[in-house]
Design a protein around this motif. Structure first.
Motif, PDB file in Angstrom:
ATOM      1  N   SER A 288       8.317   7.143  -9.977  1.00 32.84           N
ATOM      2  CA  SER A 288       8.020   6.815  -8.588  1.00 32.84           C
ATOM      3  C   SER A 288       6.522   6.813  -8.335  1.00 32.84           C
ATOM      4  O   SER A 288       5.781   7.640  -8.882  1.00 32.84           O
ATOM      5  CB  SER A 288       8.690   7.810  -7.640  1.00 32.84           C
ATOM      6  N   VAL A 289       6.079   5.876  -7.506  1.00 29.18           N
ATOM      7  CA  VAL A 289       4.684   5.788  -7.094  1.00 29.18           C
ATOM      8  C   VAL A 289       4.589   6.326  -5.674  1.00 29.18           C
ATOM      9  O   VAL A 289       5.321   5.884  -4.778  1.00 29.18           O
ATOM     10  CB  VAL A 289       4.189   4.327  -7.140  1.00 29.18           C
ATOM     11  N   LYS A 290       3.711   7.263  -5.450  1.00 30.39           N
ATOM     12  CA  LYS A 290       3.566   7.868  -4.132  1.00 30.39           C
ATOM     13  C   LYS A 290       2.779   6.951  -3.214  1.00 30.39           C
ATOM     14  O   LYS A 290       1.725   6.436  -3.583  1.00 30.39           O
ATOM     15  CB  LYS A 290       2.864   9.215  -4.248  1.00 30.39           C
ATOM     16  N   VAL A 291       3.312   6.716  -2.024  1.00 31.17           N
ATOM     17  CA  VAL A 291       2.633   5.883  -1.025  1.00 31.17           C
ATOM     18  C   VAL A 291       2.652   6.612   0.318  1.00 31.17           C
ATOM     19  O   VAL A 291       3.442   7.541   0.510  1.00 31.17           O
ATOM     20  CB  VAL A 291       3.322   4.501  -0.881  1.00 31.17           C
ATOM     21  N   PRO A 292       1.809   6.205   1.272  1.00 30.09           N
ATOM     22  CA  PRO A 292       1.808   6.849   2.586  1.00 30.09           C
ATOM     23  C   PRO A 292       3.146   6.657   3.295  1.00 30.09           C
ATOM     24  O   PRO A 292       3.826   5.634   3.106  1.00 30.09           O
ATOM     25  CB  PRO A 292       0.687   6.129   3.340  1.00 30.09           C
ATOM     26  N   PRO A 293       3.576   7.610   4.128  1.00 29.21           N
ATOM     27  CA  PRO A 293       4.815   7.450   4.896  1.00 29.21           C
ATOM     28  C   PRO A 293       4.654   6.386   5.963  1.00 29.21           C
ATOM     29  O   PRO A 293       3.544   6.042   6.366  1.00 29.21           O
ATOM     30  CB  PRO A 293       5.021   8.835   5.511  1.00 29.21           C
ATOM     31  N   SER A 294       5.787   5.853   6.413  1.00 31.78           N
ATOM     32  CA  SER A 294       5.749   4.819   7.458  1.00 31.78           C
ATOM     33  C   SER A 294       6.973   4.950   8.346  1.00 31.78           C
ATOM     34  O   SER A 294       8.073   5.241   7.872  1.00 31.78           O
ATOM     35  CB  SER A 294       5.722   3.427   6.822  1.00 31.78           C
TER      36      SER A 294
END
Length: 342
Positions: A288-294
């Motif tokens: 998994s690649v961590k990205v900002p929440p939305s």
């Protein structure tokens, strides 16, 4: 780097144009953002749909906005008290409603698919340019941190040469839609591939980052008025290959899978940006690649409106999809004969 959303932006006064099932999902998300958003008025001709919307506000401890079922009257009476409109209505109405809102000085977040055809897409681009207002198409994929991150990685060359993309989306769409407006071509503009499948067409185009050179496609109505089954193969301008598969007749479900195959990695995501995983050269599995929440499309619309984020989904993506959809229909009408994309 993904822009960091900070600060306390001014509350945006919004009109909700359409209060059907999909609109109510978005309203639920908007009601979680009352520090930045005020839904001032609704435009919904169905008393039942408006009543269901009012219940959402009551459950959130808020007063339901007044309902003005006629958009022309709403604009005349309310435009001076509004900053933006979120349009979630049957596809055939998108062009005229969006044009009216832009010309009234409102920024617009428009539910997908943007319009019915390429001519309407070009018309909205002209209206956007003429009025200077903001127009964003509410594709959750394009507006998600996952797809934006994936596109940036692919464009950077970090994952190597792009060889092929394989995408599938599935849902019990045909049985679920039944005899609703989505099953009438004059209102919907198409079937499963133009509705739920629009997410797949758009997200794959985002990931590809280039145009299609040619398309071969087969659409099957399975006895219904519109298509519910689709198989599409395509070649990008670079020569990379693409497969698009849609099944709208399966068991109760709504899901997707997209794989991008590159020389240095395999990237996996979904048509709504619901995940992002990468298997790099030498690794044994996807990670998994961590990205900002939305909080979804409305939150991203606000970020673009406040210039904290470049617009990832302008009306040009609606034109891009209209051109692709036209090629798919043309090929299917010729029993899968390859069609050049104009």
């Amino acid at each position: 780097m993904e822009p960091v959303i900070t600060g306390s932006p001014k509350r945006v006064r919004a009109a909700m144009i359409g209060c059907g099932g999909m609109a109510r999902y978005h309203i639920g998300q908007m009601l979680r953002q009352t520090d930045t958003t005020e839904i001032v008025v609704a435009c919904e001709p169905s008393p039942e749909a408006y009543a269901a919307t009012a219940q959402l506000f009551e459950a959130a401890g808020a007063s339901a906005p007044p309902n003005e079922p006629d958009l022309e009257r709403l604009i005349e009476a309310w435009a001076g008290q509004l900053d933006a409109a979120f349009i979630v209505t049957p596809h055939v109405y998108h062009h005229d409603q969006t044009k009216a809102c832009l010309e009234a000085g409102l920024d617009v977040l428009l539910e997908k698919p943007m319009v019915m055809n390429a001519d309407e897409a070009r018309s909205l681009i002209e209206t956007r340019d003429r009025t200077g207002q903001l127009l964003i198409v509410a594709f959750p994929g394009s507006l998600s941190p996952q797809i934006r991150t994936a596109a940036r990685l692919l464009r950077s060359g970090e994952l190597g040469r792009l060889f092929s993309i394989s995408a599938t989306v599935w849902q019990n769409w045909g049985p679920h839609v039944g005899d609703s407006w989505r099953s009438w071509p004059a209102i919907s503009g198409g079937g499963f591939l133009f509705d739920t499948g629009a997410h797949m067409l758009n997200t794959v185009a985002d990931l590809a980052g280039e145009g299609f050179a040619e398309i071969a496609a087969w659409l099957d109505n399975n006895g219904r008025r519109v298509d519910t089954l689709a198989a599409v193969i395509g070649r990008l301008e670079s020569g990379a290959l693409v497969t698009l598969h849609g099944c709208g007749e399966t068991v109760p479900s709504c899901a997707s899978d997209v794989r991008v195959f590159c020389s240095e990695a395999i990237l996996q995501t979904g048509v709504w940006g619901e995940r992002l995983r990468i298997q790099r050269h030498g690794a044994k599995q996807l990670r998994s690649v961590k990205v900002p929440p939305s909080l979804g499309v409305w939150e991203q619309f606000l970020a673009v409106r406040e210039r904290r984020l470049a617009n990832p989904c302008p009306p040009e993506v609606g034109l891009r999809m209209a051109i692709l959809w036209d090629a798919i229909k043309a090929s299917s009408a010729q029993n899968g004969a390859p069609v050049r994309c104009a």
